[in-house]
Motif scaffolding. Structure first.
Motif, PDB file in Angstrom:
ATOM      1  N   GLN A   1      -2.895  19.746 -37.913  1.00 32.99           N
ATOM      2  CA  GLN A   1      -3.157  21.092 -38.164  1.00 32.99           C
ATOM      3  C   GLN A   1      -3.844  21.073 -39.429  1.00 32.99           C
ATOM      4  OE1 GLN A   1      -3.079  23.519 -36.518  1.00 32.99           O
ATOM      5  NE2 GLN A   1      -2.420  22.348 -34.531  1.00 32.99           N
ATOM      6  N   ASP A   2      -3.370  20.211 -40.687  1.00 31.52           N
ATOM      7  CA  ASP A   2      -3.708  20.359 -42.086  1.00 31.52           C
ATOM      8  C   ASP A   2      -5.250  19.807 -41.954  1.00 31.52           C
ATOM      9  OD1 ASP A   2      -2.479  18.706 -45.052  1.00 31.52           O
ATOM     10  OD2 ASP A   2      -4.261  19.840 -44.665  1.00 31.52           O
ATOM     11  N   ALA A   3      -6.102  20.568 -42.544  1.00 29.47           N
ATOM     12  CA  ALA A   3      -7.739  20.418 -42.663  1.00 29.47           C
ATOM     13  C   ALA A   3      -7.827  19.223 -43.598  1.00 29.47           C
ATOM     14  CB  ALA A   3      -8.246  21.732 -42.909  1.00 29.47           C
ATOM     15  N   MET A   4      -7.023  18.950 -44.446  1.00 30.23           N
ATOM     16  CA  MET A   4      -7.243  17.815 -45.304  1.00 30.23           C
ATOM     17  C   MET A   4      -7.238  16.579 -44.473  1.00 30.23           C
ATOM     18  SD  MET A   4      -8.066  19.193 -48.036  1.00 30.23           S
ATOM     19  CE  MET A   4      -8.191  18.064 -49.208  1.00 30.23           C
ATOM     20  N   MET A   5      -6.469  16.481 -43.238  1.00 24.72           N
ATOM     21  CA  MET A   5      -6.164  15.073 -42.691  1.00 24.72           C
ATOM     22  C   MET A   5      -7.204  15.174 -41.450  1.00 24.72           C
ATOM     23  SD  MET A   5      -2.080  14.710 -43.014  1.00 24.72           S
ATOM     24  CE  MET A   5      -2.345  13.118 -41.988  1.00 24.72           C
ATOM     25  N   GLU A   6      -7.903  13.844 -41.505  1.00 25.25           N
ATOM     26  CA  GLU A   6      -8.684  13.948 -40.143  1.00 25.25           C
ATOM     27  C   GLU A   6      -8.313  12.421 -39.553  1.00 25.25           C
ATOM     28  OE1 GLU A   6     -12.564  15.830 -42.385  1.00 25.25           O
ATOM     29  OE2 GLU A   6     -12.859  14.650 -40.448  1.00 25.25           O
ATOM     30  N   THR A   7      -8.254  12.383 -38.407  1.00 23.65           N
ATOM     31  CA  THR A   7      -7.960  11.322 -37.357  1.00 23.65           C
ATOM     32  C   THR A   7      -9.269  10.301 -37.757  1.00 23.65           C
ATOM     33  OG1 THR A   7      -8.981  12.171 -35.472  1.00 23.65           O
ATOM     34  CG2 THR A   7      -6.583  12.472 -35.747  1.00 23.65           C
ATOM     35  N   VAL A   8      -9.029   8.899 -37.507  1.00 22.93           N
ATOM     36  CA  VAL A   8     -10.116   8.276 -37.625  1.00 22.93           C
ATOM     37  C   VAL A   8     -11.332   8.313 -36.517  1.00 22.93           C
ATOM     38  CG1 VAL A   8     -10.717   5.486 -37.136  1.00 22.93           C
ATOM     39  CG2 VAL A   8      -8.573   6.385 -38.341  1.00 22.93           C
ATOM     40  N   SER A   9     -10.838   8.758 -35.400  1.00 19.89           N
ATOM     41  CA  SER A   9     -11.811   9.177 -34.381  1.00 19.89           C
ATOM     42  C   SER A   9     -12.826  10.482 -34.872  1.00 19.89           C
ATOM     43  CB  SER A   9     -11.228   9.530 -32.979  1.00 19.89           C
ATOM     44  OG  SER A   9     -10.606  10.687 -33.257  1.00 19.89           O
ATOM     45  N   SER A  10     -12.561  11.167 -35.772  1.00 22.10           N
ATOM     46  CA  SER A  10     -13.035  12.236 -35.855  1.00 22.10           C
ATOM     47  C   SER A  10     -14.404  12.068 -36.937  1.00 22.10           C
ATOM     48  CB  SER A  10     -12.463  13.693 -36.557  1.00 22.10           C
ATOM     49  OG  SER A  10     -11.621  13.296 -37.543  1.00 22.10           O
ATOM     50  N   ARG A  11     -13.937  11.260 -37.987  1.00 24.09           N
ATOM     51  CA  ARG A  11     -15.034  10.724 -39.001  1.00 24.09           C
ATOM     52  C   ARG A  11     -14.584   9.382 -39.492  1.00 24.09           C
ATOM     53  NH1 ARG A  11     -15.557  14.433 -44.078  1.00 24.09           N
ATOM     54  NH2 ARG A  11     -13.680  13.371 -44.713  1.00 24.09           N
ATOM     55  N   LEU A  12     -15.653   8.488 -39.490  1.00 18.64           N
ATOM     56  CA  LEU A  12     -15.226   7.230 -39.962  1.00 18.64           C
ATOM     57  C   LEU A  12     -15.242   7.191 -41.582  1.00 18.64           C
ATOM     58  CD1 LEU A  12     -17.706   4.887 -37.936  1.00 18.64           C
ATOM     59  CD2 LEU A  12     -15.279   5.265 -37.579  1.00 18.64           C
ATOM     60  N   PRO A  13     -14.378   6.695 -42.338  1.00 13.62           N
ATOM     61  CA  PRO A  13     -13.949   6.682 -43.667  1.00 13.62           C
ATOM     62  C   PRO A  13     -15.387   5.908 -44.414  1.00 13.62           C
ATOM     63  CG  PRO A  13     -12.456   5.178 -42.817  1.00 13.62           C
ATOM     64  CD  PRO A  13     -13.222   5.628 -41.509  1.00 13.62           C
ATOM     65  N   THR A  14     -15.475   6.147 -45.699  1.00 11.63           N
ATOM     66  CA  THR A  14     -16.255   5.265 -46.334  1.00 11.63           C
ATOM     67  C   THR A  14     -15.367   4.096 -46.990  1.00 11.63           C
ATOM     68  OG1 THR A  14     -17.384   7.298 -47.026  1.00 11.63           O
ATOM     69  CG2 THR A  14     -17.807   5.506 -48.312  1.00 11.63           C
ATOM     70  N   PRO A  15     -16.145   3.064 -46.823  1.00  6.93           N
ATOM     71  CA  PRO A  15     -15.505   1.820 -47.277  1.00  6.93           C
ATOM     72  C   PRO A  15     -15.161   1.687 -48.688  1.00  6.93           C
ATOM     73  CG  PRO A  15     -17.092   1.063 -45.721  1.00  6.93           C
ATOM     74  CD  PRO A  15     -17.109   2.725 -45.952  1.00  6.93           C
ATOM     75  N   PRO A  16     -14.190   1.118 -49.196  1.00 10.87           N
ATOM     76  CA  PRO A  16     -14.078   1.046 -50.704  1.00 10.87           C
ATOM     77  C   PRO A  16     -15.263   0.501 -51.394  1.00 10.87           C
ATOM     78  CG  PRO A  16     -12.075   0.208 -49.667  1.00 10.87           C
ATOM     79  CD  PRO A  16     -12.963   0.640 -48.523  1.00 10.87           C
ATOM     80  N   ALA A  17     -15.502   1.181 -52.665  1.00 15.06           N
ATOM     81  CA  ALA A  17     -16.789   0.539 -53.369  1.00 15.06           C
ATOM     82  C   ALA A  17     -16.449  -0.797 -53.876  1.00 15.06           C
ATOM     83  CB  ALA A  17     -16.891   1.480 -54.593  1.00 15.06           C
ATOM     84  N   GLY A  18     -17.589  -1.633 -53.768  1.00 12.98           N
ATOM     85  CA  GLY A  18     -17.326  -2.984 -54.377  1.00 12.98           C
ATOM     86  C   GLY A  18     -16.914  -4.012 -53.449  1.00 12.98           C
ATOM     87  N   GLY A  19     -16.578  -3.520 -52.287  1.00 14.31           N
ATOM     88  CA  GLY A  19     -16.048  -4.420 -51.053  1.00 14.31           C
ATOM     89  C   GLY A  19     -17.443  -5.190 -50.340  1.00 14.31           C
ATOM     90  N   PRO A  20     -16.794  -5.961 -49.413  1.00 11.69           N
ATOM     91  CA  PRO A  20     -17.974  -6.681 -48.696  1.00 11.69           C
ATOM     92  C   PRO A  20     -19.004  -5.827 -47.951  1.00 11.69           C
ATOM     93  CG  PRO A  20     -16.106  -7.867 -48.563  1.00 11.69           C
ATOM     94  CD  PRO A  20     -15.814  -6.520 -48.984  1.00 11.69           C
ATOM     95  N   ARG A  21     -20.268  -5.951 -47.971  1.00 12.70           N
ATOM     96  CA  ARG A  21     -21.396  -4.913 -47.273  1.00 12.70           C
ATOM     97  C   ARG A  21     -21.328  -5.537 -45.792  1.00 12.70           C
ATOM     98  NH1 ARG A  21     -22.866  -0.656 -49.481  1.00 12.70           N
ATOM     99  NH2 ARG A  21     -24.861  -1.076 -48.603  1.00 12.70           N
ATOM    100  N   VAL A  22     -20.842  -6.593 -45.386  1.00 17.09           N
ATOM    101  CA  VAL A  22     -20.797  -6.802 -44.158  1.00 17.09           C
ATOM    102  C   VAL A  22     -19.316  -7.627 -43.586  1.00 17.09           C
ATOM    103  CG1 VAL A  22     -21.523  -8.679 -42.346  1.00 17.09           C
ATOM    104  CG2 VAL A  22     -23.168  -7.736 -44.201  1.00 17.09           C
ATOM    105  N   ARG A  23     -18.782  -7.225 -42.788  1.00 18.77           N
ATOM    106  CA  ARG A  23     -17.395  -7.635 -42.160  1.00 18.77           C
ATOM    107  C   ARG A  23     -17.346  -7.983 -40.920  1.00 18.77           C
ATOM    108  NH1 ARG A  23     -12.877  -6.762 -45.408  1.00 18.77           N
ATOM    109  NH2 ARG A  23     -13.329  -5.456 -47.358  1.00 18.77           N
ATOM    110  N   SER A  24     -16.581  -9.076 -40.387  1.00 19.33           N
ATOM    111  CA  SER A  24     -16.417  -9.534 -39.082  1.00 19.33           C
ATOM    112  C   SER A  24     -15.059  -9.888 -38.818  1.00 19.33           C
ATOM    113  CB  SER A  24     -17.360 -10.782 -38.930  1.00 19.33           C
ATOM    114  OG  SER A  24     -18.604 -10.657 -39.106  1.00 19.33           O
ATOM    115  N   LEU A  25     -14.720  -9.870 -37.351  1.00 16.37           N
ATOM    116  CA  LEU A  25     -13.203 -10.125 -37.163  1.00 16.37           C
ATOM    117  C   LEU A  25     -13.368 -10.974 -35.713  1.00 16.37           C
ATOM    118  CD1 LEU A  25     -10.975  -6.988 -37.196  1.00 16.37           C
ATOM    119  CD2 LEU A  25     -10.662  -9.304 -38.342  1.00 16.37           C
TER     120      LEU A  25
END
Length: 230
Positions: A62-86
């Motif tokens: 209900q809190d508009a400040m919280m969104e599920t991962v499925s609704s919007r992808l977050p922005t990766p932290p600045a300064g981290g790798p530009r390419v990631r694999s698993l």
């Protein structure tokens, strides 16, 4: 164990490669440097408040400040790798996945869907979004260990009903587990001791770390930093 693999057309840069394909080369941090920090002392396993639940059809809070991962992808932290694999190995289903899930600093939705599937609730086949912050943590763990083997998934997403049944069976499961929210995984990496894996996760300080040597895995999540032994 049989391997169930899925292939994709090769006409896109957003490659989801199943099976034994090797990850691209990356700058790696030696394990000795990764374990340099002081470990967090173990304590009792906490029972965290349930912020929201993710089931087959996640319901936004209900809190508009919280969104599920499925609704919007977050922005990766600045300064981290530009390419990631698993590279993942679901030890229960036999499925393996080698995937680049971030390119040019952006998460790739089709790759995230493939990860959601392999990290699903194996008991019900329920699929839910896995928090990209957890994927980044797993990627960094594997990179810092210079691991060549896939990261073994013992448990990842857990449907609320599954979690409740495990709790009733006395499995030592938290009532409001971060597994329910796609924010936790129980992992192991062939060739690396659980104690080393635990120490590395603790020094990274990016969430909870549970040590389960008798069960053969380390729990990691992207909740508040804390530690316990199961």
């Amino acid at each position: 164990m049989s391997s169930h693999e899925t292939s994709r057309p090769a006409a896109t840069r957003r490659r989801v490669l199943f099976g034994g394909a090797a990850l691209g080369a990356a700058t790696l941090t030696p394990l000795s440097q990764a374990l340099a920090g002081a470990p967090v002392p173990p304590g009792p396993k906490p029972d965290v408040p349930l912020l929201f639940q993710i089931g087959r059809k996640p319901t936004p809070p209900q809190d508009a400040m919280m969104e599920t991962v499925s609704s919007r992808l977050p922005t990766p932290p600045a300064g981290g790798p530009r390419v990631r694999s698993l590279a993942l190995d679901n030890i229960h289903t036999g499925e393996r996945l080698n995937v680049t899930y971030m390119e040019n600093g952006h998460y790739l939705p089709d790759a995230l869907q493939a990860i959601n599937h392999i990290m699903r609730d194996r008991r019900t086949d329920a699929v839910a979004p896995i928090d990209p912050a957890l994927l980044d943590l797993l990627s960094d763990i594997r990179r810092r260990l210079e691991a060549r083997s896939p990261l073994e998934i013992i448990s990842a997403y857990r449907a609320p009903g599954t979690n409740a049944r495990m709790r009733q069976a006395g499995r030592g499961v938290a009532k409001n587990s971060y597994h329910i929210r796609g924010m936790a995984a129980d992992i192991a990496i062939p060739g690396y001791g659980l104690a080393d894996l635990r120490r590395l996760a603790l020094t990274m300080g990016r969430g909870g770390v549970g040590y389960y040597p008798r069960s053969g895995f380390v729990h990691v999540d992207v909740g508040p930093p804390r530690a316990w032994r199961g």
